[in-house]
Structure formats: C-alpha cells, structure tokens
Write an enzyme that holds these catalytic residues in place. Sequence first.
Site, PDB file in Angstrom:
ATOM      1  N   LYS A 294      -5.308 -40.099  48.556  1.00 51.97           N
ATOM      2  CA  LYS A 294      -4.668 -40.707  47.432  1.00 51.97           C
ATOM      3  C   LYS A 294      -5.788 -40.150  46.174  1.00 51.97           C
ATOM      4  O   LYS A 294      -5.164 -40.012  45.134  1.00 51.97           O
ATOM      5  CB  LYS A 294      -4.689 -42.311  47.444  1.00 51.97           C
ATOM      6  CG  LYS A 294      -4.512 -42.807  46.267  1.00 51.97           C
ATOM      7  CD  LYS A 294      -4.426 -44.536  46.445  1.00 51.97           C
ATOM      8  CE  LYS A 294      -5.791 -45.072  46.739  1.00 51.97           C
ATOM      9  NZ  LYS A 294      -6.350 -45.362  45.371  1.00 51.97           N
ATOM     10  N   ASN A 295      -7.139 -40.678  46.518  1.00 52.86           N
ATOM     11  CA  ASN A 295      -7.905 -40.456  45.250  1.00 52.86           C
ATOM     12  C   ASN A 295      -8.117 -39.113  44.730  1.00 52.86           C
ATOM     13  O   ASN A 295      -8.815 -39.012  43.953  1.00 52.86           O
ATOM     14  CB  ASN A 295      -9.296 -41.311  45.712  1.00 52.86           C
ATOM     15  CG  ASN A 295      -8.897 -42.742  45.666  1.00 52.86           C
ATOM     16  OD1 ASN A 295      -7.985 -43.273  45.094  1.00 52.86           O
ATOM     17  ND2 ASN A 295     -10.065 -43.564  46.163  1.00 52.86           N
TER      18      ASN A 295
ATOM     19  N   CYS B  65      -9.093 -57.105  37.309  1.00 51.33           N
ATOM     20  CA  CYS B  65      -9.270 -56.109  38.590  1.00 51.33           C
ATOM     21  C   CYS B  65      -9.737 -57.113  39.849  1.00 51.33           C
ATOM     22  O   CYS B  65     -10.786 -57.855  39.658  1.00 51.33           O
ATOM     23  CB  CYS B  65     -10.008 -54.859  38.646  1.00 51.33           C
ATOM     24  SG  CYS B  65      -9.780 -54.033  40.124  1.00 51.33           S
TER      25      CYS B  65
ATOM     26  N   ARG C 286     -14.336 -54.096  36.187  1.00 50.81           N
ATOM     27  CA  ARG C 286     -14.486 -52.281  36.051  1.00 50.81           C
ATOM     28  C   ARG C 286     -14.450 -51.742  34.743  1.00 50.81           C
ATOM     29  O   ARG C 286     -13.283 -51.474  34.302  1.00 50.81           O
ATOM     30  CB  ARG C 286     -13.281 -51.909  37.008  1.00 50.81           C
ATOM     31  CG  ARG C 286     -13.481 -52.452  38.460  1.00 50.81           C
ATOM     32  CD  ARG C 286     -12.421 -52.122  39.169  1.00 50.81           C
ATOM     33  NE  ARG C 286     -12.196 -50.417  39.406  1.00 50.81           N
ATOM     34  CZ  ARG C 286     -11.409 -50.043  40.158  1.00 50.81           C
ATOM     35  NH1 ARG C 286     -10.318 -50.717  40.870  1.00 50.81           N
ATOM     36  NH2 ARG C 286     -11.668 -48.708  40.348  1.00 50.81           N
TER      37      ARG C 286
ATOM     38  N   ASP D 220     -14.994 -48.226  49.797  1.00 51.95           N
ATOM     39  CA  ASP D 220     -13.660 -48.327  50.215  1.00 51.95           C
ATOM     40  C   ASP D 220     -13.350 -48.458  51.513  1.00 51.95           C
ATOM     41  O   ASP D 220     -12.579 -48.788  52.065  1.00 51.95           O
ATOM     42  CB  ASP D 220     -13.006 -47.053  49.614  1.00 51.95           C
ATOM     43  CG  ASP D 220     -12.849 -47.185  47.982  1.00 51.95           C
ATOM     44  OD1 ASP D 220     -12.816 -48.287  47.453  1.00 51.95           O
ATOM     45  OD2 ASP D 220     -12.483 -45.880  47.485  1.00 51.95           O
TER      46      ASP D 220
ATOM     47  N   ARG E 149      -0.099 -49.210  48.160  1.00 54.73           N
ATOM     48  CA  ARG E 149      -0.486 -48.484  47.186  1.00 54.73           C
ATOM     49  C   ARG E 149      -1.220 -47.259  47.768  1.00 54.73           C
ATOM     50  O   ARG E 149      -1.510 -46.141  47.011  1.00 54.73           O
ATOM     51  CB  ARG E 149      -1.278 -49.240  46.233  1.00 54.73           C
ATOM     52  CG  ARG E 149      -0.774 -50.205  45.666  1.00 54.73           C
ATOM     53  CD  ARG E 149      -1.477 -50.810  44.721  1.00 54.73           C
ATOM     54  NE  ARG E 149      -2.293 -50.032  43.717  1.00 54.73           N
ATOM     55  CZ  ARG E 149      -3.002 -50.363  42.716  1.00 54.73           C
ATOM     56  NH1 ARG E 149      -3.206 -51.669  42.456  1.00 54.73           N
ATOM     57  NH2 ARG E 149      -3.692 -49.522  41.949  1.00 54.73           N
TER      58      ARG E 149
HETATM   59  C1  EPZ Z   1     -12.938 -44.609  42.320  1.00 58.56           C
HETATM   60  O1  EPZ Z   1     -13.051 -45.658  41.461  1.00 58.56           O
HETATM   61  C2  EPZ Z   1     -11.922 -44.812  43.269  1.00 58.56           C
HETATM   62  N1  EPZ Z   1     -10.326 -44.809  42.668  1.00 58.56           N
HETATM   63  C3  EPZ Z   1     -11.987 -46.151  43.976  1.00 58.56           C
HETATM   64  O2  EPZ Z   1     -11.268 -46.339  45.021  1.00 58.56           O
HETATM   65  C4  EPZ Z   1     -13.251 -46.382  44.731  1.00 58.56           C
HETATM   66  O3  EPZ Z   1     -13.673 -47.526  45.012  1.00 58.56           O
HETATM   67  C5  EPZ Z   1     -14.380 -46.040  43.439  1.00 58.56           C
HETATM   68  O4  EPZ Z   1     -14.173 -44.795  42.865  1.00 58.56           O
HETATM   69  C6  EPZ Z   1     -15.920 -45.960  43.938  1.00 58.56           C
HETATM   70  O5  EPZ Z   1     -15.924 -44.845  44.855  1.00 58.56           O
HETATM   71  C7  EPZ Z   1      -9.785 -43.697  42.684  1.00 58.56           C
HETATM   72  O6  EPZ Z   1     -10.516 -42.606  42.749  1.00 58.56           O
HETATM   73  C8  EPZ Z   1      -8.687 -43.785  41.920  1.00 58.56           C
HETATM   74  P1  EPZ Z   1     -16.328 -45.815  39.518  1.00 58.56           P
HETATM   75  P2  EPZ Z   1     -13.329 -45.367  40.005  1.00 58.56           P
HETATM   76  O7  EPZ Z   1     -15.925 -45.209  38.010  1.00 58.56           O
HETATM   77  O8  EPZ Z   1     -13.556 -44.196  39.445  1.00 58.56           O
HETATM   78  C9  EPZ Z   1     -18.977 -48.728  37.208  1.00 58.56           C
HETATM   79  C10 EPZ Z   1      -9.630 -47.465  46.330  1.00 58.56           C
HETATM   80  O9  EPZ Z   1      -9.419 -48.585  47.223  1.00 58.56           O
HETATM   81  N2  EPZ Z   1     -18.265 -48.128  36.117  1.00 58.56           N
HETATM   82  O10 EPZ Z   1     -17.115 -44.527  40.484  1.00 58.56           O
HETATM   83  O11 EPZ Z   1     -12.690 -46.692  38.983  1.00 58.56           O
HETATM   84  C11 EPZ Z   1     -17.805 -49.473  38.070  1.00 58.56           C
HETATM   85  O12 EPZ Z   1     -17.783 -50.796  37.665  1.00 58.56           O
HETATM   86  C12 EPZ Z   1     -10.121 -47.676  45.024  1.00 58.56           C
HETATM   87  O13 EPZ Z   1      -8.930 -46.400  46.655  1.00 58.56           O
HETATM   88  C13 EPZ Z   1     -18.977 -48.453  34.768  1.00 58.56           C
HETATM   89  O14 EPZ Z   1     -19.934 -49.202  34.629  1.00 58.56           O
HETATM   90  O15 EPZ Z   1     -14.690 -46.008  40.339  1.00 58.56           O
HETATM   91  C14 EPZ Z   1     -18.660 -49.330  39.216  1.00 58.56           C
HETATM   92  O16 EPZ Z   1     -19.511 -50.511  39.701  1.00 58.56           O
HETATM   93  C15 EPZ Z   1     -10.843 -48.922  44.496  1.00 58.56           C
HETATM   94  N3  EPZ Z   1     -18.443 -48.084  33.777  1.00 58.56           N
HETATM   95  C16 EPZ Z   1     -19.200 -47.984  39.478  1.00 58.56           C
HETATM   96  O17 EPZ Z   1     -19.319 -47.699  38.218  1.00 58.56           O
HETATM   97  C17 EPZ Z   1     -17.126 -47.132  33.815  1.00 58.56           C
HETATM   98  O18 EPZ Z   1     -16.871 -46.558  32.420  1.00 58.56           O
HETATM   99  C18 EPZ Z   1     -18.257 -47.037  40.186  1.00 58.56           C
HETATM  100  O19 EPZ Z   1     -17.077 -47.018  39.774  1.00 58.56           O
HETATM  101  C19 EPZ Z   1     -16.913 -46.675  34.960  1.00 58.56           C
HETATM  102  C20 EPZ Z   1     -17.320 -47.056  36.044  1.00 58.56           C
END
Ligand code: EPZ
Length: 420
Positions: free
Chosen positions: A22-23, A116, A121, A307, A399
């Site tokens: 999915k991701n 969320c 996030r 995850d 989802r």
């Molecule tokens: C991706 O989310 C995945 N989603 C998530 O999978 C996964 O948990 C996550 O990466 C971490 O591996 C998809 O790929 C669609 P991040 P993403 O930006 O990209 C912080 C699932 O269950 N951050 O890597 O949104 C954030 O808060 C889902 O399939 C900022 O601070 O995650 C977190 O602490 C849930 N500022 C960390 O970085 C930003 O602008 C990592 O988040 C963006 C993120």
Amino acid sequence: MDKFLIHGPTRLEGSVANSTAKNAVLPILAACLLAEEPCVIHEVPLLEDVNTMARLLRSMGVKVTLRRRTMEIVAGGDIEHTADYDIVRKMRASYYVLGPLLARFGDARVSLPGGCAIGPRPVDLHLKGIAALGAEVKLEHGYIHATGRPLRGGTMLLEGASGPSVGATANTMMAASLAGGETVIEAAACEPEVIDLAGFLIAMGAKIEGQGTPVIKIKGVKRLHGAEYRPIPDRIEAGTLAVAAAITRGNLEITNCEPEHLTAVIDRLRQAGATVETGKRRLIVSAGKRPEPVTIATAPYPGFPTDLQAQFTALLAIGRGASVVTENVFEARFMHVLELNRMGAKIDINGRTAVIQGVEQLSGAQVMASDLRASAALVLAGLAARGDTEVQRIYHLDRGYESLELKLGGVGAKIERVSY
Ligand code: EPZ
C-alpha cells in the site's frame, strides 16, 4: 459497518500470499500526475486507501481505470489543482499530490489533514522541501496553497524531531524531478517504498541517485513520460502474517514478500523464539511455544518499523516474561494497548514506552479498532485468545489489508466478517 468474529485459539498452518505494498502504491499513483501520458501500475492491492487515492485523482479530472489488478492513470487534459478536505481528512497520503501538482502546473491547493489517531502528524517537512525548490507556500482557509514555476533545484535537510520523513522525502523527490537544476535531499528517508517511488520516477524519465541512502540527488528534467511499473510487496503485511504464525504457534509460508526488507523484523521474531527461514520472495515462520521476551524500539528504516509495533505488542502480551516496547516514531501510537488489556494482557504505558508482563493466555472479548495497525494487532490477539473475540470498526483494517479474513481463514483461522 463490518466487524470480525474470531473464535480462538487456533493454530495457523499453510501458505498465504502477501499483497503489493500500500505505502509504495499510494505515492506511485500520485506520481502519475507528473506525466500527460498514460501510466500503468500492475498488481495494485484492492484496498480502501487505493480507492481513496483513485477517487482523489478522478476528482481532479484524471482518468483512472482498474481492470483486475492493473490500474491505468491518464493525467492529460484539464486537471484541477485542488485536493479537497473531504478526501484528505480520510487519508493523509492524499498529501502526495502536492509535489506533483506543483511541479507540473506551478500551482497546488491541498487541504491540511487535521487530526490523526496515532498522534500529531505535522506537514512542516513537506513544506520545507517544496519551499527549498522555490515554491511560495501560504496557508489559506485550511488549505496549503503552493505556487511557483519553474521550480529550481535546492539543497535541504528534511529531518524532524523523530528523524527523516517518508512522506516529505517522497513529495520533494517528485517535485524536484521536474525542477531546473540539481536537488540534494539530506537526511532523506531510506524506506524501501521511497526506493520504489524513485524506481517509478526513473521509469518515467527522472534522474535520481542515492535512493535508499540518507542523501538523494535529483537532476531535474523538462518533462516526464508515461511508464509501466509493478511496485514492491508489502513488508508490513508480511510482518503481520509472520506474527500470525508466531502468536498461534503455527507454521506459515508467506509468498510474494521480500525478506531483505524485513531484517529487523526477522531478528525480533527469532529473538522471540520463532524459527524463520528465508527464501526467494518468501518466508517460512513457525513457533512451538510461548514467545520469549524481547526489547523493541521503533525507528526509521532499516530499524524496527512503527507499523509493526502494535502487532508485536500483541505477540509479546503472551510472552514468557517482561518485554519493553518503545515507540519512537509516532508518540501516541498505543491505542491498541487498552483494548489488549481488556483481553487480559498486562501492559503499562509510560510515555513512549510499553512495559508488557506476558500472560499465559488472552481471553476473547469485544474490542474496538482505532487505526489500521491497531486493528491488525487485535485480530492477531483474537486468533490466540481463548473464546470469541469481536473486532469492531474494521474499516480501519480494510484501508491497508486486502481480504485479511480470507487470507487467515485459508490457513486455518476461524474468522468471519459480519455487517452490522
Ligand atoms: C508513512 O507515513 C507511512 N504512510 C506510515 O504508515 C508509516 O507509519 C510512516 O511513514 C513511518 O514509517 C504512508 O506511506 C502512506 P513520516 P508518513 O513522514 O510519511 C514526523 C500505516 O499504518 N513528521 O515518515 O506520514 C512525523 O510526525 C501508516 O500504513 C514531521 O515532524 O510518516 C513522524 O513523527 C501509518 N513533519 C515522523 O516524522 C513532517 O512534515 C515520521 O513520519 C512529516 C513528518
């Protein structure tokens, strides 16, 4: 709404096929906006999030067709540059259209996603990435409005308090593919899904190097063309199925998975006493007794994935001693714990850490899913628990897991989907 009824305990045995990630698919579908010509994506998983991305693209005037598991996306003609609140609030990954819309049309309006279930996030790193490419970014009426054409290459550090960001790396990489000059993303996310997106962009004509390392370099090109692609297998689904084998003391062959993407997960399964054999695109996982206690701390790839934290918490809940699980990526991702405790688990949360005192057996109960991976953890717990478990609100599960009840039912689980 649907719920799952699970009768446990069961021992799973047999072979189960893992789906496409999915991701990986979600950003790849958004990247199709970068070309006027048709793109064809094979082996698309039939998931609610994929439907939502297709709906979002259609709402912008993109032609999206699905035949069996092959999706064709044509973003020629008139394209709206807006991603509406109604769709973005349902799925944060809608944010992936920001970079492509901006790079191709010089204009993108994307609703801010809002709350969320797994904690705050923010999207600041996405905005930092596109601002470093020369975009002007404003917040207007709940929407991010980004403008600027042509974008120009830039150097940026995309690191937040919890480390790199998968989404911000992907968005910036997509936008930079059509920017003038060279872009250098430092502290880039190294996840396999980022490498896969780079692979698709390269198939579209992009010039990218360093994907899979913390420094990604992109030389912008004038245009990208259509491409045909098959994304990688889902490492999180494979990890979930592996835990299903371990928690039921069963024996499962998991096909269509990439063991190389699961190094940290396989390591913790072995520490927990499971036997894990790896082969070409397959895993065989078996276990004969209660898991040994394990210490887990989630981290960006190649560390242990956030995850799979909920699913391992369910496994360690029946461990032969005390385990400690620390969630370092999303600070509030422990909603499953209260539900697991209702099934007889003994888990205390202290800030970002869960201390798990293993119990001999869980007992079936009515529980409520709060997010995708929390739902998976409750299903796994239900397979191992004595008696009937009812997992409500499984739309979260739909989802990200395709027909999980059929896959688990095919290897011996007593699980049924019921509409209510
Ligand atoms: C991706 O989310 C995945 N989603 C998530 O999978 C996964 O948990 C996550 O990466 C971490 O591996 C998809 O790929 C669609 P991040 P993403 O930006 O990209 C912080 C699932 O269950 N951050 O890597 O949104 C954030 O808060 C889902 O399939 C900022 O601070 O995650 C977190 O602490 C849930 N500022 C960390 O970085 C930003 O602008 C990592 O988040 C963006 C993120």
